[in-house]
Design a protein around this motif. Structure first.
Motif, mmCIF file in Angstrom:
data_model
loop_
_atom_site.group_PDB
_atom_site.id
_atom_site.type_symbol
_atom_site.label_atom_id
_atom_site.label_comp_id
_atom_site.label_asym_id
_atom_site.label_seq_id
_atom_site.Cartn_x
_atom_site.Cartn_y
_atom_site.Cartn_z
ATOM 1 N N UNK A 83 13.330 5.132 -17.418
ATOM 2 C CA UNK A 83 12.044 4.319 -17.463
ATOM 3 C C UNK A 83 11.132 4.517 -16.218
ATOM 4 N N UNK A 84 12.067 4.310 -14.849
ATOM 5 C CA UNK A 84 11.375 4.617 -13.761
ATOM 6 C C UNK A 84 10.801 6.028 -13.606
ATOM 7 N N UNK A 85 11.678 6.963 -13.946
ATOM 8 C CA UNK A 85 11.046 8.309 -13.888
ATOM 9 C C UNK A 85 9.762 8.573 -14.668
ATOM 10 N N UNK A 86 10.006 7.997 -15.928
ATOM 11 C CA UNK A 86 8.634 8.179 -16.910
ATOM 12 C C UNK A 86 7.523 7.394 -16.159
ATOM 13 N N UNK A 87 7.648 6.373 -15.846
ATOM 14 C CA UNK A 87 6.556 5.760 -15.051
ATOM 15 C C UNK A 87 5.793 6.353 -13.950
ATOM 16 N N UNK A 115 2.719 2.545 -7.941
ATOM 17 C CA UNK A 115 3.900 2.843 -7.779
ATOM 18 C C UNK A 115 4.818 1.712 -7.121
ATOM 19 N N UNK A 116 4.450 0.711 -6.501
ATOM 20 C CA UNK A 116 5.189 -0.635 -6.166
ATOM 21 C C UNK A 116 5.472 -1.356 -7.469
ATOM 22 N N UNK A 117 4.653 -1.266 -8.228
ATOM 23 C CA UNK A 117 5.042 -1.965 -9.477
ATOM 24 C C UNK A 117 6.081 -1.362 -10.231
ATOM 25 N N UNK A 118 6.275 -0.174 -10.270
ATOM 26 C CA UNK A 118 7.165 0.753 -10.849
ATOM 27 C C UNK A 118 8.670 0.059 -10.627
ATOM 28 N N UNK A 119 9.028 -0.053 -9.378
ATOM 29 C CA UNK A 119 10.323 -0.271 -9.011
ATOM 30 C C UNK A 119 10.894 -1.634 -9.984
ATOM 31 N N UNK A 120 10.329 -2.822 -9.657
ATOM 32 C CA UNK A 120 10.876 -3.784 -10.557
ATOM 33 C C UNK A 120 10.569 -3.695 -11.866
ATOM 34 N N UNK A 121 9.296 -3.466 -12.420
ATOM 35 C CA UNK A 121 8.932 -3.275 -13.846
ATOM 36 C C UNK A 121 8.141 -2.034 -14.090
ATOM 37 N N UNK A 122 9.046 -0.967 -14.479
ATOM 38 C CA UNK A 122 8.283 0.444 -14.912
ATOM 39 C C UNK A 122 7.314 0.146 -16.073
ATOM 40 N N UNK A 157 10.662 1.671 -24.484
ATOM 41 C CA UNK A 157 11.934 2.151 -25.033
ATOM 42 C C UNK A 157 12.954 2.843 -23.987
ATOM 43 N N UNK A 158 12.437 3.661 -23.215
ATOM 44 C CA UNK A 158 13.224 4.311 -22.126
ATOM 45 C C UNK A 158 13.821 3.278 -21.116
ATOM 46 N N UNK A 159 13.192 2.245 -20.789
ATOM 47 C CA UNK A 159 13.479 1.188 -19.802
ATOM 48 C C UNK A 159 14.605 0.467 -20.490
ATOM 49 N N UNK A 160 14.669 0.207 -21.826
ATOM 50 C CA UNK A 160 15.601 -0.428 -22.443
ATOM 51 C C UNK A 160 16.896 0.209 -22.608
ATOM 52 N N UNK A 161 16.758 1.494 -22.688
ATOM 53 C CA UNK A 161 17.883 2.551 -22.811
ATOM 54 C C UNK A 161 18.735 2.729 -21.645
ATOM 55 N N UNK A 162 17.803 3.088 -20.576
ATOM 56 C CA UNK A 162 18.359 2.903 -19.160
ATOM 57 C C UNK A 162 17.213 2.876 -18.344
ATOM 58 N N UNK A 163 17.560 2.153 -17.250
ATOM 59 C CA UNK A 163 16.448 1.598 -16.212
ATOM 60 C C UNK A 163 15.844 2.783 -15.418
ATOM 61 N N UNK A 164 16.713 4.166 -15.065
ATOM 62 C CA UNK A 164 16.382 5.025 -14.391
ATOM 63 C C UNK A 164 15.346 5.869 -15.165
#
Length: 57
Positions: free
Chosen positions: A46-50, A11-18, A37-44
């Motif tokens: 990507x975080x939610x999915x991770x 979870x700590x890795x998710x914030x800077x690099x989902x 793909x989700x991170x490239x489309x929008x950072x948030x």
């Protein structure tokens, strides 16, 4: 399902690099590619999915 110390590290890795958290949890598969793909489309998204992947598995 138990919440372990390795989950906290992921979870700590998710914030800077989902995608890193998803890679550590599921490896290089469909979930990893979807997260990139989700991170490239929008950072948030990507975080939610991770977070979803880490907390589900």
């Amino acid at each position: 399902m138990a919440f372990t110390a390795s989950d906290i590290c992921k979870i700590l890795y998710v914030d800077p690099f989902p995608h890193v958290g998803v890679f550590l949890e599921r490896g290089c598969g469909a979930d990893f590619l979807i997260n990139i793909l989700l991170t490239l489309l929008g950072y948030i998204p990507g975080i939610i999915h991770a977070l979803y992947i880490i907390l589900k598995y």
